[in-house]
Design an enzyme around this catalytic site. Sequence first.
Site, short mmCIF file in Angstrom:
data_model
loop_
_atom_site.label_atom_id
_atom_site.label_comp_id
_atom_site.label_asym_id
_atom_site.label_seq_id
_atom_site.Cartn_x
_atom_site.Cartn_y
_atom_site.Cartn_z
CD GLU A 438 -2.29 1.44 2.68
OE1 GLU A 438 -2.31 0.46 3.83
OE2 GLU A 438 -3.07 2.45 3.55
CG ASP A 516 -0.27 2.14 6.13
OD1 ASP A 516 0.74 1.48 6.70
OD2 ASP A 516 -0.42 3.06 6.55
CG ASP A 520 -7.27 4.19 5.52
OD1 ASP A 520 -8.98 4.63 5.55
OD2 ASP A 520 -7.64 5.69 5.14
#
Length: 655
Positions: A438, A516, A520
């Site tokens: 990401e 992470d 999110d």
Amino acid sequence: MESEEKVVKGGAEEYSANSIQVLEGLEAVRKRPAMYIGDIGVKGLHHLVYEVVDNSIDEALAGYCSDINVFINEDNSITVSDNGRGIPTDFHEKEQKSALEVVLTVLHAGGKFDKDSYKVSGGLHGVGVSCVNALSTSLTAIVKRGGKIHRQTFSRGVPTSQVEIIGDTDETGTTISFKPDGTIFNTTEYNFETLSSRLRELAYLNKGVRLKITDKREKDENGEFLHEDYYSEEGLKEFVGFLDANREKLIDNIIYIDSDKTGIPVEIAMQYNTSYSENVHSYVNNINTIEGGTHLTGFRRALTRTLKKYAEDSGQLAKLKIDINGDDFREGLTAVISVKVAEPQFEGQTKTKLGNDEVAAAVDQTVSTALTHFLEENPKDAKLIVQKVIVAAQARNAARKAREMVQRKTVLSGSGLPGKLADCTSRERDKAEIFLVEGDSAGGSAKQGRDRVFQAILPLRGKILNVEKAMKHKIFDSEEIRNIFNALGVTIGTEEDSNAANLEKLRYGKVIIMTDADVDGSHIATLIMTFFFRHMMDIIKNGHLYIATPPLYLVKKGGSNQRNKGIYCWTDEERQRALAEIGNGAETQRYKGLGEMDPEQLWETTMCPETRILRQVTIESAAEADRLFSMLMGDDVPPRREFIERHAKYANIDA
Ligand code: 0RA
């Protein structure tokens, strides 16, 4: 011989000869437990419960049992109780012991006394309660039958008492309590959610049976034990309603079929929704047939033929210039198919593909008769379904054109791979790994920190397209998604059978999602998993998909900048231990993102095979995973928010 006889603690003399024989039979189970129950991990541990519950379900299917109760006891032992006829307790001449003891100590002896009814429910391995007995440090069977309460106890499959009468009763039923053997299993801790969802599934698959689960290890805020109570009056009809709870219906009616006219019991519920994906789940004898088989083939064949004929006869296809294919009839279709087969032949990699040819014809015949009726009786619904099929065919055509365009215009480096990919040098597929990372900055750290021989990095920008909502041709418009399948070397197959050949082209043995450790990040991980679930299911099925687990904390001495003084922690318990270990002045640094770690830290904690924690994504239950995806990705925001807040880390679709 002497010593073996002594193993039978408390057994009377007539026991010894038989017990040695029994010992040999069940010793095989203890020697090779995985051969009998799949594995000795969490899966196998839970399988023990399913094995016992399946016996009670059989009793219910035979028409003698209405209630099944499962308890997770405080010590992680399990109790399964039913109100069936009770396992027979009379003396068995041939075996020279009670029927109860035979059922519990002889492999595959479960249905031996009941020739009239075939065993239709049965765990994947269908091995019987004796296996559970062999793999438990203690097992107690209590049988209420013929006015008496009987009890017999065992340890590791060996009787530790005879059948004793311990009281009078006017009820009937069987209660089995067992404690899995910690010297056999890697873990002996039960997961409430896992057992609970299987019982819910069983309640839908066996309408009219009440299944309850109580977790005696945990009390809620009202001082009550954690519990669930499952009962389904309408079976698969309610199952489909449950699966589609978060999707918009195309028609109000759920099409429902329950018939054994062909001699093979077939139960099917189906419903069209406004999404673009197919969600067809199939079961044989309560086992989720992830790989499909003849029952699914029969269903698809009848669906395509019946709908096509109806559409043609009603003149709705007159103006259509393009061909309609099987896929078009299943877009936006949610269906559950359940058949009961007396002697199922299971094939395929995971032995979850039905091979019996006669079942295809039975399901085909049942579905075409029932569906023809439904279409004739519900012309408004029929029209909506046909219109949806036509739109699907048009969209598929548009998708093909878009793909051809895209394949011509995609910018690839000289090797034919996406420009953003930092590839590894090794071409040994089983050793090679690709990290889907990401964000560009974390991607940068990963590129510096990696072992470039076997680790490739593909940075992904922001949130990839929400695949649940996207139509097929839109998927090919997403650069991130094109990059993923170009890097992996596979194409997104639109033809049904291209998958096996396609998977051979996969360039990496492990595909690792690295995001992470926050809400999110877990959302992005779920998006990527959804993408694989919908378009490259085989990558999950064959165990290629993983999730990297970055640490949540670094605990170190205050003021110190030396990294090697710190301890990485993945849980709060680890953090408490680290704080205690380092002592005075210890400080916690909370990692929020991958970007906060330098390349060396990222390698050490999250990428290095020796120290990292990888979680494999499995399709434990395709139905459960599918519902989860639709809930997380669908339009209905409140359940999704509630879910994400409850499971603050990751969706529990991974192992
Ligand atoms: C063999 C024969 C009969 C019932 C059962 C086994 C039986 C096994 C289990 C295991 C858990 N619950 C169970 N309930 C019943 C039929 C006995 C008869 O004919 O009465």
